[in-house]
Design a protein around this motif. Structure first.
Motif, PDB file in Angstrom:
ATOM      1  N   ALA A   4       0.834  -1.212   0.000  1.00  0.00           N
ATOM      2  CA  ALA A   4       0.000   0.000   0.000  1.00  0.00           C
ATOM      3  C   ALA A   4       0.868   1.260   0.000  1.00  0.00           C
ATOM      4  N   ASN A   5       1.926   1.245   0.803  1.00  0.00           N
ATOM      5  CA  ASN A   5       2.822   2.414   0.830  1.00  0.00           C
ATOM      6  C   ASN A   5       3.517   2.614  -0.519  1.00  0.00           C
ATOM      7  N   ALA A   6       3.918   1.507  -1.159  1.00  0.00           N
ATOM      8  CA  ALA A   6       4.564   1.626  -2.477  1.00  0.00           C
ATOM      9  C   ALA A   6       3.594   2.203  -3.502  1.00  0.00           C
ATOM     10  N   PHE A   7       2.336   1.752  -3.478  1.00  0.00           N
ATOM     11  CA  PHE A   7       1.342   2.270  -4.422  1.00  0.00           C
ATOM     12  C   PHE A   7       1.073   3.751  -4.164  1.00  0.00           C
ATOM     13  N   LYS A   8       1.043   4.149  -2.897  1.00  0.00           N
ATOM     14  CA  LYS A   8       0.846   5.563  -2.583  1.00  0.00           C
ATOM     15  C   LYS A   8       2.015   6.397  -3.093  1.00  0.00           C
ATOM     16  N   ARG A   9       3.225   5.876  -2.943  1.00  0.00           N
ATOM     17  CA  ARG A   9       4.394   6.612  -3.441  1.00  0.00           C
ATOM     18  C   ARG A   9       4.337   6.783  -4.949  1.00  0.00           C
ATOM     19  N   ILE A  10       3.900   5.727  -5.656  1.00  0.00           N
ATOM     20  CA  ILE A  10       3.835   5.803  -7.119  1.00  0.00           C
ATOM     21  C   ILE A  10       2.785   6.825  -7.554  1.00  0.00           C
ATOM     22  N   THR A  11       1.588   6.734  -6.997  1.00  0.00           N
ATOM     23  CA  THR A  11       0.526   7.668  -7.385  1.00  0.00           C
ATOM     24  C   THR A  11       0.857   9.096  -6.970  1.00  0.00           C
ATOM     25  N   THR A  12       1.526   9.266  -5.828  1.00  0.00           N
ATOM     26  CA  THR A  12       1.931  10.601  -5.410  1.00  0.00           C
ATOM     27  C   THR A  12       2.968  11.178  -6.361  1.00  0.00           C
ATOM     28  N   GLU A  65      -1.403  15.763  -3.259  1.00  0.00           N
ATOM     29  CA  GLU A  65      -2.814  15.953  -2.925  1.00  0.00           C
ATOM     30  C   GLU A  65      -3.697  14.894  -3.572  1.00  0.00           C
ATOM     31  N   ARG A  66      -3.412  14.545  -4.820  1.00  0.00           N
ATOM     32  CA  ARG A  66      -4.262  13.596  -5.530  1.00  0.00           C
ATOM     33  C   ARG A  66      -3.863  12.146  -5.305  1.00  0.00           C
ATOM     34  N   GLY A  67      -2.583  11.885  -5.041  1.00  0.00           N
ATOM     35  CA  GLY A  67      -2.103  10.515  -4.957  1.00  0.00           C
ATOM     36  C   GLY A  67      -2.846   9.654  -3.959  1.00  0.00           C
TER      37      GLY A  67
END
Length: 367
Positions: A190-198, A204-206
């Motif tokens: 989950a943290n890796a996916f958040k980093r990618i989307t961020t 703000e959108r990630g």
């Protein structure tokens, strides 16, 4: 003049360096995709299952006090049993029925009654059907031998369909195992996916996109597979109570129809007609018909309630994404379609709502 020549030479050097870098990156991405492409569907299914089952793992972990790996292993083992035991029972029942049918045909004890004369008067197909029925009742063996060459193409189609189903079942089992591994490292993923989307969409959108994708996958799983399972239970109970032959198999077909978004009335209406033809019209059969009719249409009531639950987009967007994704990419598109459409919907309205300072929207004049 010499300074301009040096600047132009440096510009060409920088452009050439940029083109080489972009070309190398594009070649590496293309080669990586070719290497990963055979496993793409497997990994997508694994991520979908992991996202769907992760809340269950968190509940088990909180209640039992186990580690992430042990809770994920328990979920995978139970899911494998729930999947393989009905499949084994279904295959055993089909093999026994096939063996009994072959033994009955070989013994010659089974015979087809002669057709009534009224069949010949049916429009279009009456005479041909009457002749085929009459010849089959007189000599079943020779009729089957004459029809056998015509069934070869159908047999190949059935074998190909059975092979596809078997491959899909093996793919799902492997995806379930990999999903267990993903759930064991759920927080890191989950943290890796958040980093990618961020990194792609900004801080703000990630996180909002991560939440939207997760909620959409779980909503589709609950609104499609969950509703199909509920409908299977409802229809199966009615079939078992009325003693309809093959009730378990028909209930399983209802589950498959619900997953592929086909109406369960394809099973419930023939079952109602069968019960009326064999048991007549009385209070029990009429109550069964009403119950089965309501159970066959239950998805029309449950789908608006569950399909868009927890998703910050309108339910029609999720429904259109699920149906369109299934038409475009099959069962896996049932999950990918709503996720992509929901993210695109939210990004579009984020772009619309971004106003520069000082911009204002004049209200529409009254009609």
């Amino acid at each position: 003049m010499q300074m301009q020549f040096r600047r132009s030479g440096r510009l060409l050097h920088d452009l050439l360096d940029l083109f080489i870098r972009v070309g190398l990156i594009a070649a590496m991405v293309a080669f990586s995709y070719q290497v990963f492409a055979p496993f793409l569907e497997l990994m997508v299914w694994s991520v979908i299952l992991a996202v769907t089952l992760y809340p269950l793992q968190r509940r088990l972990q909180a209640r039992l006090g186990w580690r992430d790996g042990w809770a994920a292993t328990l979920i995978v083992v139970v899911a494998q049993l729930l999947l393989l035991v009905p499949v084994y029972l279904l295959l055993s029942s089909l093999s026994e029925s096939l063996e009994s049918l072959i033994a009955l045909l070989k013994s010659g004890a089974w015979s087809l009654p002669k057709p009534p004369d009224s069949v010949a008067g049916w429009p279009l197909v009456g005479p041909q059907l009457h002749a085929l029925w009459l010849s089959t009742s007189n000599d079943l063996t020779s009729t089957l031998q004459n029809l056998l060459p015509h069934f070869k193409g159908t047999g190949r189609v059935l074998l190909a369909a059975l092979a596809n189903v078997s491959a899909a079942l093996l793919l799902f089992i492997a995806a379930l195992i990999i999903a267990g591994i993903c759930m064991a490292f759920g927080e890191q993923g989950a943290n890796a996916f958040k980093r990618i989307t961020t990194r792609i969409s900004g801080p703000e959108r990630g996180p909002h996109i991560v939440h939207l994708c997760t909620a959409t996958i779980r909503a589709v799983a609950m609104g499609v597979i969950g509703i199909a399972f509920i409908q299977m239970v409802l229809v199966g109970m009615g079939l078992v109570v009325m003693g309809v032959p093959g009730a378990g198999f028909l209930a399983f077909v209802v589950l498959l129809l619900g997953i592929v978004q086909l109406p369960a009335t394809l099973i419930t209406l023939p079952a109602i007609l069968y019960v009326f033809s064999t048991q007549g019209f009385d209070a029990a059969t009429i109550a069964f018909a009403l119950y089965m009719f309501i159970a066959g249409l239950a998805d029309n009531v449950l789908k608006p309630m569950l399909l868009g639950r927890g998703v910050d987009v309108p339910m029609p967007v999720v429904l259109i994404g699920a149906l369109g994704g299934m038409v475009a990419k099959g069962i896996i598109g049932l999950f990918i379609g709503p996720v992509i459409l929901a993210v695109a919907y939210k990004l579009f309205w984020m772009w619309v709502d971004e106003q520069k300072p000082g911009d204002s929207i004049d209200p529409l004049p009254p009609y």
